[in-house]
Design an enzyme around this catalytic site. Structure first.
Site, PDB file in Angstrom:
ATOM      1  N   SER A  26      21.389  71.225  47.641  1.00  0.00           N
ATOM      2  CA  SER A  26      22.305  71.226  46.501  1.00  0.00           C
ATOM      3  C   SER A  26      23.719  71.596  46.936  1.00  0.00           C
ATOM      4  O   SER A  26      24.668  71.433  46.185  1.00  0.00           O
ATOM      5  CB  SER A  26      21.816  72.193  45.418  1.00  0.00           C
ATOM      6  OG  SER A  26      21.771  73.515  45.914  1.00  0.00           O
ATOM      7  N   ASP A  70      26.119  69.912  36.211  1.00  0.00           N
ATOM      8  CA  ASP A  70      25.613  71.178  36.726  1.00  0.00           C
ATOM      9  C   ASP A  70      25.627  72.233  35.617  1.00  0.00           C
ATOM     10  O   ASP A  70      25.299  71.924  34.469  1.00  0.00           O
ATOM     11  CB  ASP A  70      26.448  71.620  37.935  1.00  0.00           C
ATOM     12  CG  ASP A  70      25.595  72.254  39.014  1.00  0.00           C
ATOM     13  OD1 ASP A  70      25.093  73.356  38.763  1.00  0.00           O
ATOM     14  OD2 ASP A  70      25.422  71.649  40.081  1.00  0.00           O
ATOM     15  N   HIS A 113      26.470  78.230  39.932  1.00  0.00           N
ATOM     16  CA  HIS A 113      26.103  77.067  40.740  1.00  0.00           C
ATOM     17  C   HIS A 113      27.088  75.920  40.551  1.00  0.00           C
ATOM     18  O   HIS A 113      27.563  75.310  41.525  1.00  0.00           O
ATOM     19  CB  HIS A 113      24.687  76.610  40.392  1.00  0.00           C
ATOM     20  CG  HIS A 113      24.081  75.683  41.404  1.00  0.00           C
ATOM     21  ND1 HIS A 113      24.245  74.327  41.370  1.00  0.00           N
ATOM     22  CD2 HIS A 113      23.315  75.938  42.489  1.00  0.00           C
ATOM     23  CE1 HIS A 113      23.604  73.779  42.382  1.00  0.00           C
ATOM     24  NE2 HIS A 113      23.024  74.728  43.083  1.00  0.00           N
TER      25      HIS A 113
END
Length: 940
Positions: A312, A115, A146
């Protein structure tokens, strides 16, 4: 009260202001809620390619928090936020505390998170074991948030946003820059390192449409072959079908979709089926499972918690579940029991099937942690099939199969299941799969199988090609039974004999009598080309941020709403995945051609001409834009592949369609037309459609004064500004011999991808005409009838690109004409009907035999049919209408072409008799010579 206001809304221009607001003394908490502007679907912004590998939208966007986009409109849908006190811990919804109480917390599980990185001193994590950076930026930290959020869902320990496996060892792989850019090469390096340090589980909350990025795909295979369990998000491109992201669409990866707290499929969650197999096969069931993916709590960049939504987010929910389940197995036995296949078996077999969504929306259903735990506790290595049941009576779960029953004479119905082999990374099928009907009626079902020769890594496929035999033409009822196969794998270390396991797929099928010809529609899938492998551009040029045609263009992907509409209207819709020579036109009312990009074999062109003129086949064509200058302008350089990308064709392959329609005097042009129009009150939107430039006399055409937005058209629009624009023909209908043809220059009104308004009303009226010769006055007013043919010279027709190697993408150019496994069994491996000798199926007791070779639905009297003289071919009449003979019934003479089923056998019989006669004559002469010769020798 402690605060001046409980709630406030601020509109800000720059995100860096958020940090300043958070530091204000009287501010309790700040939640970002970005409004929707434009979707960035494939790494394109306003038509321009962004750097790096293409990923679908919202994998990182804060739009995930509160917005989804309706695919059929330009508006956004605001979900609204729940009150803070109403937010649930996602871990408690799955019962994670039950396993925590047993001492299972993810201990000694190595969790790789690919990520945006993580900060080393983040207070929410107990065990950040290693951070690596694979980008071109000199930092290990997460500056987007994120990666930190994903890690928090998996292994966070903060009481406000607990993760599933707080004792899991976190390995953060930073593979995205702060600008959300990544490259295939970065992933390859990071994947290699993950293999080298023996990761247990790997989460990818990302994805893209390019399942033919072979270095990436093959490295994923290598990852799973090394016994790393990969979990990945299926994408946020819902509610469209055919929008699965790679690598979540791979068999060896656990693909995760998203649901809300009411067990409804989240609007943003991508839908199946997989599109790897299209157009010559049928896609697999994906996602594998779904999990909560809306308003999930996770860790912020530095401290505190926030909520996000998206697949996600659902992906790390499942990755956290997997980490927790891995820790259930003693560390010494983990590699012997756990692998990508056994973990997927535990998840799909333990999942709770949801009421409402179909299998291509929910897969096996919502993950059930405790059920999967029970399965793994007593797990013994075995193989299985997913899904393990196909039930035509289970609607809507078994959509689309439950929407249309089987019947004799139809194209094979295909179902593609996944073989999960928990016995070893490699396996084989011992012998061909077998169909075991439960009752005698089950013998009416014929199943051919195609399957993986080698099951690797851990997974393979089993495709069923199902067809009702001829003697079942009048049968109505249900057929039940099982398909069985046996899988074996080499022995594991310490074992002497191979591992073996039996697999079962339960079938329950609905069968009806063969419907009448006029109710049967054949959809051409064979001539469809999608992205990948080539740069196939979008159909609607108004959509700037989704430049690729990648949704499959299949009845059950982006045309699934149209499919449902046709079924509701009483039509039976079948799919043709082979050339036109591979179907019997006497069985169908209409051949439906929509948004096609491939070329046509000459044999296809000739057969279609005969099918329409002589056999009465209806033809409905929905085309798309094609303009050379516009295609050239769409060229771009991709820095991920280090190559120039050039459109292979336009929205449709108009030069090829024009060749196909040439025998009927019909051709499309190269305008790109846009505008709203109305036919007697029926409103429609024409979105990047083309124009009709050739049409025969006696037909009916409808035209409107649209703007031409092509490169050349834009110049012409400027020159003619202020003057009345001439109508461009966009819809044409004509009777040709015994058949009927309708052509329309735009398919966006049938395609759910970027639909503004649908034209299902028009499609139904067209099918009424082409299949049943019902002429709706709306489409056939006297004012629309052509007294003179519409005609342009050949040099004014769109030309093919000469700078593209089309054979690389085509199933026609440079290929052999052959009927593949998606055509009827009797023509498999041949060139098609009338080009091979067809057999008959064994007759079953109690069922009459109907010869499909003569046609279940044949209504054409062939006694007075004749072929035109050769001199009638390709002539041009005085009105400039190029035809193959006289095609319209309005003309005095209508020659009818027919591929007669008795002509070839008769010709063969006559030829055989002639050859036999010649052979007898030669034998007599030889005997005479031998007799006279021996006499002479005797006299010497």
């Amino acid at each position: 009260m402690d605060y001046a206001t409980d709630f406030g809304v601020l509109a800000i221009q720059k995100e860096r202001v958020i940090g300043e607001i958070e530091r204000l003394e009287m501010v309790k908490d700040v939640n970002l809620d970005i409004s929707y502007t434009k979707r960035d679907l494939l790494g394109f912004v306003d038509g321009e390619k962004r750097p790096g590998k293409m990923f679908t939208s919202m994998s990182f966007s804060d739009v995930e928090e509160s917005y989804a986009v309706a695919q059929t409109s330009n508006s956004s849908i605001h979900w609204g936020r729940q009150l803070w006190g109403q937010k649930s811990q996602v871990t408690s919804l799955f019962g994670a505390d039950v396993l925590w109480s047993k001492g299972f917390t993810g201990h000694k599980v190595k969790m790789a998170i690919f990520d945006t990185g993580i900060r080393a001193d983040h207070p929410h994590f107990r065990k950040i074991k290693e951070r690596t950076n694979w980008t071109n930026e000199d930092t290990l930290n997460d500056n987007l948030g994120h990666g930190t959020f994903v890690a928090g869902v998996i292994a966070g320990q903060d009481a406000e946003c607990l993760g599933f496996a707080p004792d899991a060892e976190i390995y953060a792989f930073r593979v995205f820059t702060d600008a959300q850019v990544s490259y295939t090469s970065w992933f390859l390096d990071a994947f290699n390192y993950a293999i080298a340090i023996n990761m247990d589980v790997l989460n990818l909350s990302i994805g893209g449409p390019d399942y033919l990025d072979l270095p990436f795909v093959e490295k994923v295979w290598e990852i799973t072959a090394n016994n790393i369990i990969m979990v990945s998000a299926i994408g946020n491109d819902g509610p469209l079908y055919g929008t699965l992201n790679n690598p979540a669409d791979q068999c060896d990866v656990i693909g995760v979709g998203g649901i809300d707290y009411n067990d409804h499929i989240a609007p943003f969650s991508s839908r199946g089926m997989s599109t790897w197999e299209i157009p010559h096969g049928y896609g697999r069931v994906k996602p594998d499972v779904v999990a909560y993916g809306r308003e999930i709590m996770g860790s912020k960049i530095s401290t505190g918690c926030k909520s996000l939504s998206g697949t996600s987010v659902a992906s790390p929910v499942v990755a956290g579940v997997v980490c927790l389940l891995v820790s259930v197995i003693p560390e010494s036995a983990r590699k012997d029991i756990l692998n990508p296949a056994s973990m997927k078996q535990a998840l799909v077999e333990g999942a709770a099937k949801l009421a409402g969504p179909n299998m291509y929306e929910q897969g096996a259903g919502r993950v059930d942690l405790l059920e999967s735990y029970e399965i793994l506790k007593g797990y013994q290595p075995r193989a299985s099939i997913f899904p393990s049941v196909l039930d035509f009576t289970d609607c809507p779960y078994s959509w689309p199969f439950c929407r249309q029953p089987l019947y004799a004479g139809a194209m094979p119905v295909m179902f593609n299941a996944t073989i999960l082999n928990g016995m070893g990374v490699i396996g084989y099928i011992e012998s061909a799969p077998t169909w075991h009907p439960a009752e005698e009626e089950g013998n009416l079902l014929s199943i051919h199988f195609t399957y993986s020769e080698v099951i690797w890594p851990w997974t393979g496929y089993l495709a069923l090609h199902m067809q009702i035999k001829e003697e079942g033409a009048q049968f109505s009822g249900e057929i039940e039974g099982n398909v069985t196969l046996r899988v074996f794998s080499p022995p594991s270390p310490g074992e002497k004999s191979p591992r073996s396991s039996a697999c079962v797929l339960q079938l329950k099928l609905k069968v009806v009598p063969t419907p009448p010809r006029q109710k049967r529609v054949l959809w051409d899938q064979f001539h469809n080309i999608k992205y990948p492998p080539g740069y196939i551009p979008r159909d609607s040029l108004d959509v700037r941020n989704d430049i690729l045609d990648w949704h499959g263009d299949h009845l059950h992907t982006n045309f699934h709403i149209m499919f449902n509409m046709l079924r509701d209207a009483g039509y039976y819709v079948e799919t043709l995945g082979s050339p036109f020579t591979c179907f019997d036109a006497r069985q169908y009312g209409t051949l439906l051609l929509v948004d096609l990009e491939d070329e046509y074999f000459q044999e296809e062109i000739e057969k279609l001409r005969d099918d329409v003129i002589s056999t009465g086949l209806g033809l409905a064509v929905f085309a798309e834009w094609y303009n050379m200058d516009t295609m050239v302008k769409m060229r771009f350089f991709d820095d991920n592949t280090r190559s120039w990308w050039t459109p292979v064709t336009g929205g449709a392959n108009i030069p090829a369609l024009n060749d196909l329609l040439a025998p009927f005097g019909i051709a499309f042009g190269d305008k790109i037309l846009n505008g709203d129009f109305s036919i007697d009150g029926e409103q429609s939107r024409y979105a990047s459609g083309t124009d009709i430039v050739r049409f025969p006399r006696g037909g009916y055409t409808h035209g409107f004064p649209f703007l031409d937005s092509s490169e050349s058209g834009a110049t012409q629009n400027v020159l003619t500004s202020g003057t009345t624009k001439a109508d461009s023909s966009i819809l044409g209908l004509v009777e040709v011999g015994q058949g009927r043809i309708a052509v329309y220059g735009d398919s966006n009104c049938l395609d759910s991808s970027h639909m503004v308004t649908n034209c299902y009303w028009l499609l139904k009226k067209i099918l009424d005409f082409t299949s049943r010769n019902i002429r709706d006055p709306l489409l056939f007013p006297d004012s629309a009838k052509k007294d003179a043919a519409l005609f342009v010279d050949d040099n004014q027709l769109p030309a093919r690109r000469t700078d593209v190697n089309f054979s690389s993408y085509s199933a026609v150019v440079g290929k052999d004409l052959i009927c593949k496994s998606d055509s009827r069994f009797e023509v498999w491996g041949t060139k098609g009907y009338n080009l091979h000798v067809r057999g008959r199926n064994r007759r079953l007791p109690g069922y009459p035999l109907i010869d499909l070779g003569r046609g279940l639905n044949s209504t054409i009297d062939t006694s007075n049919l004749r072929r035109p003289k050769d001199t009638e071919k390709n002539k041009v009449d005085s009105l400039g209408n190029r035809t193959w003979g006289m095609l319209s019934r309005d003309e005095a003479d209508v020659p009818v072409l027919v591929a007669s089923h008795w002509l070839l056998p008769a010709a063969l019989a006559i030829t055989g008799l002639l050859l036999l006669s010649i052979w007898h004559i030669r034998q007599r002469r030889r005997r005479r010579r031998r007799g006279s010769g021996s006499g002479r020798l005797g006299n010497l």
